[in-house]
Design an enzyme around this catalytic site. Sequence first.
Site, PDB file in Angstrom:
ATOM      1  N   TYR B  53      14.734  34.727  41.765  1.00  0.00           N
ATOM      2  CA  TYR B  53      13.309  35.049  41.686  1.00  0.00           C
ATOM      3  C   TYR B  53      12.782  34.862  40.270  1.00  0.00           C
ATOM      4  O   TYR B  53      13.429  35.267  39.299  1.00  0.00           O
ATOM      5  CB  TYR B  53      13.035  36.472  42.190  1.00  0.00           C
ATOM      6  CG  TYR B  53      13.239  36.646  43.689  1.00  0.00           C
ATOM      7  CD1 TYR B  53      13.223  35.557  44.561  1.00  0.00           C
ATOM      8  CD2 TYR B  53      13.446  37.910  44.241  1.00  0.00           C
ATOM      9  CE1 TYR B  53      13.407  35.714  45.933  1.00  0.00           C
ATOM     10  CE2 TYR B  53      13.621  38.086  45.612  1.00  0.00           C
ATOM     11  CZ  TYR B  53      13.609  36.983  46.452  1.00  0.00           C
ATOM     12  OH  TYR B  53      13.789  37.162  47.805  1.00  0.00           O
ATOM     13  N   PRO B 211       5.937  39.541  55.614  1.00  0.00           N
ATOM     14  CA  PRO B 211       5.389  40.231  56.793  1.00  0.00           C
ATOM     15  C   PRO B 211       3.887  39.985  56.966  1.00  0.00           C
ATOM     16  O   PRO B 211       3.349  40.226  58.043  1.00  0.00           O
ATOM     17  CB  PRO B 211       5.687  41.705  56.507  1.00  0.00           C
ATOM     18  CG  PRO B 211       5.830  41.796  55.031  1.00  0.00           C
ATOM     19  CD  PRO B 211       6.418  40.490  54.591  1.00  0.00           C
ATOM     20  N   LEU B 212       3.239  39.489  55.905  1.00  0.00           N
ATOM     21  CA  LEU B 212       1.817  39.131  56.010  1.00  0.00           C
ATOM     22  C   LEU B 212       1.661  37.614  55.988  1.00  0.00           C
ATOM     23  O   LEU B 212       0.572  37.092  55.762  1.00  0.00           O
ATOM     24  CB  LEU B 212       1.021  39.773  54.873  1.00  0.00           C
ATOM     25  CG  LEU B 212       1.139  41.301  54.761  1.00  0.00           C
ATOM     26  CD1 LEU B 212       0.329  41.808  53.563  1.00  0.00           C
ATOM     27  CD2 LEU B 212       0.669  41.979  56.047  1.00  0.00           C
ATOM     28  N   GLY B 215      -0.017  35.635  53.079  1.00  0.00           N
ATOM     29  CA  GLY B 215      -1.463  35.589  52.900  1.00  0.00           C
ATOM     30  C   GLY B 215      -2.203  34.796  53.972  1.00  0.00           C
ATOM     31  O   GLY B 215      -3.430  34.857  54.059  1.00  0.00           O
ATOM     32  N   PHE B 218      -4.812  36.559  55.920  1.00  0.00           N
ATOM     33  CA  PHE B 218      -6.108  36.862  55.291  1.00  0.00           C
ATOM     34  C   PHE B 218      -6.935  35.609  55.037  1.00  0.00           C
ATOM     35  O   PHE B 218      -8.139  35.619  55.164  1.00  0.00           O
ATOM     36  CB  PHE B 218      -5.899  37.562  53.941  1.00  0.00           C
ATOM     37  CG  PHE B 218      -5.046  38.770  54.034  1.00  0.00           C
ATOM     38  CD1 PHE B 218      -5.512  39.908  54.700  1.00  0.00           C
ATOM     39  CD2 PHE B 218      -3.765  38.789  53.501  1.00  0.00           C
ATOM     40  CE1 PHE B 218      -4.715  41.034  54.792  1.00  0.00           C
ATOM     41  CE2 PHE B 218      -2.971  39.911  53.604  1.00  0.00           C
ATOM     42  CZ  PHE B 218      -3.440  41.030  54.255  1.00  0.00           C
TER      43      PHE B 218
END
Lengths: 300, 300, 300
Positions: B53, B211-212, B215, B218
């Site tokens: 990361y 889990p979204l 993005g 949105f």
Amino acid sequence: MQRIQLTEDLSFSRLIHGLWRLDSWNQEKKKTLDLIKYAMEQGITTFDHADIYGGFTCEELFGQALSLEPSIREKMELVTKCGIVFEAPARPQHKSHHYNTSKKHIIESVENSLTNLKTDYIDVLLIHRPDPFMNPEEVAEAFRQLKNSGKVRHFGVSNFKHHQFTMLQSYLDEKLVTNQIELSAYQLENIEDGTLNLCLEKRMAPMAWSPLAGGALFKGTDEKSVRLRETLEKVKEEIEASSIDEVAYAWLLAHPAKIMPLIGSSQKERMARAVRSLEYHLTLDQWFEILQSSMGHDVP
Amino acid sequence: MQRIQLTEDLSFSRLIHGLWRLDSWNQEKKKTLDLIKYAMEQGITTFDHADIYGGFTCEELFGQALSLEPSIREKMELVTKCGIVFEAPARPQHKSHHYNTSKKHIIESVENSLTNLKTDYIDVLLIHRPDPFMNPEEVAEAFRQLKNSGKVRHFGVSNFKHHQFTMLQSYLDEKLVTNQIELSAYQLENIEDGTLNLCLEKRMAPMAWSPLAGGALFKGTDEKSVRLRETLEKVKEEIEASSIDEVAYAWLLAHPAKIMPLIGSSQKERMARAVRSLEYHLTLDQWFEILQSSMGHDVP
Amino acid sequence: MQRIQLTEDLSFSRLIHGLWRLDSWNQEKKKTLDLIKYAMEQGITTFDHADIYGGFTCEELFGQALSLEPSIREKMELVTKCGIVFEAPARPQHKSHHYNTSKKHIIESVENSLTNLKTDYIDVLLIHRPDPFMNPEEVAEAFRQLKNSGKVRHFGVSNFKHHQFTMLQSYLDEKLVTNQIELSAYQLENIEDGTLNLCLEKRMAPMAWSPLAGGALFKGTDEKSVRLRETLEKVKEEIEASSIDEVAYAWLLAHPAKIMPLIGSSQKERMARAVRSLEYHLTLDQWFEILQSSMGHDVP
């Protein structure tokens, strides 16, 4: 040459000589014997057949060569296959192309193979293709009978995917000893769909057919072939190999699954190149460069 | 906060803080410590890392924050990963992008992670990606050595499909404790291809990354995103949530597989919304309405 | 008629009468009773239902016929299913189309089925579709309770793929006794993807729905239907059958997996043709000719 232990009482040479084009070599049986002995001198003691090769003729050509010097039989391992039926002059009773994995057919096919190969036993018999009409109880009975009679020492499969393998295995008394699958830097399907992982999970070394992708590595003009050939050429320079087929073999041999490539050539020089490939060491960078060149994109 | 028991001696918080963008937050270590402590006050005690990361920099940023108050280490669970190699200023020895799951690499990677995270032990180490060149015996040896030295408590995987999981598991002394997979109302692949069912079958709670959907829920302008966003908005009104991310989290949390979503935000408000999502209850009608909106068609 | 042993204490008739269109037959309950008795005289003693058939009405129509002569209940096997929810006048509480495999729903559904079918017990209850939201512990509890109360003798599934089957099975006390799958000479998916092999591996005879491909074999105008119909006609002549549906049934019945086709007709003549198909014997050439005609190419 390195040997791969398939069972307690059976090992294969790391490279295997494949005879599927023996008929097309159009050579005297003396020359075939000479080639067999050359292979064995290189340490290639395992020979791969199928009843169907050459339209059901290759086994006999091999057997004729073998009968010139029967004593070498004990020093080699013979693999053959059964289960595919198609029309051929050598099998006038065949009416159409299909599979047959009935007890009767398996046993008759082995009897034919024994006669043709001029031997008393097959080291490993493979079911050639997963048969959608397979009756696994019949296969199990045929294997049992062939084992008990001493005509076949061990059994395996070819071109089986996970569900076909575990289904058949669940009916058998003994462990299947190999799965002969298509595998090359060009043809990654059996890596991607988990068939190679199945081999690792079952502690079963696979045999690899078409390790050079049937020549696509050398002559293919599709985008993938061209791209992959370029990478193989680059790695060839890096490891100072003499040809890209050595790199292609080395790529398979480097894999932890103990892949046993089939070498299907009548030319000693090509066989020698395959043997040399055992000595090359690919770095991880090189192994993945070849993989990614075949996939056409990086690993995620 | 609800906790998920992974083994007899290890549990995770139901929500997990993901640090994969820690470097991009460009914040003082005090602020990072503040965020960590805020998460822990909410009950989020599990923190997810990987060596790679931030181009191999995020672990160290976290470790610097942790070193401001070392006593909190014992109150959290640290997850990190290894196995991916790519070129980065922090790893000048890397020449190309590939995987490396050799014993040597796994152990060296853990040593680096321990140094960077400023800790004596990792709670769970994950193999980051299924490696087509994996030698499972080497992985098993590395795990054994790391376990025995106390440097890693437990092991898991990430992004593994069924055949990759069962193959590796068959070589290991202990049960893999989790599989971190991509999972969201938008990205259903691991539901459809059986990976989530594998987790249920193995009694192993999965961690869910993105889990979204990174993005897409949105901002995505593709048909699927727009359709799904509309449904999430509708359900948001019905359950009186304050934002669709709460609905997206609640959709994952409702599933019987005990999915543990990764929350990757530096904003306390977003973290708080994730925590609130634990209190919402979706009806079956709502759960399937979201699923079907994502699929673009009804279940059969 | 041949019977298939599913468990020690339960066997099905090789052919099964399917009642999914019973409502559309628009017939008096006496006529339904007459049809049931005709089937039983032919040896077809197993009847396949689902709660949802006819918009949740078919079970009751069958039960009304059965109540005219309750003594025949003991001489038949009743299969029904649960787990699908959709809006229908007979279920005003349903708000949307989804699955429900909660303990509560399964038990309530069985109670409804018992009432509607006018019987005290179901021989085999199937989960109708693999539910992505399934809580296998709840399913296991429901099955346990239904078994203990004597309301359901055995349990199975329908339309389950490998990962769905093994996951659920791992939570259950007893072996699932069947998987009802779509299977016909036209629809080969469950052969190709390993679902039929799973049945063989688990020693579990499958039930086949749409064995005539919902009429595509007779009326389909797509290339595959036309090609396959031609082959079925040819084989019909060869085996001297009276219609291609007999050939289509015989093709399924010949397979070693002990496939039990569902016959969904209200016409005695069609039922009789299905029964006659049990007597035909297809050669391997014929079986593969039909397979290959469906695939559109030869086996490899």
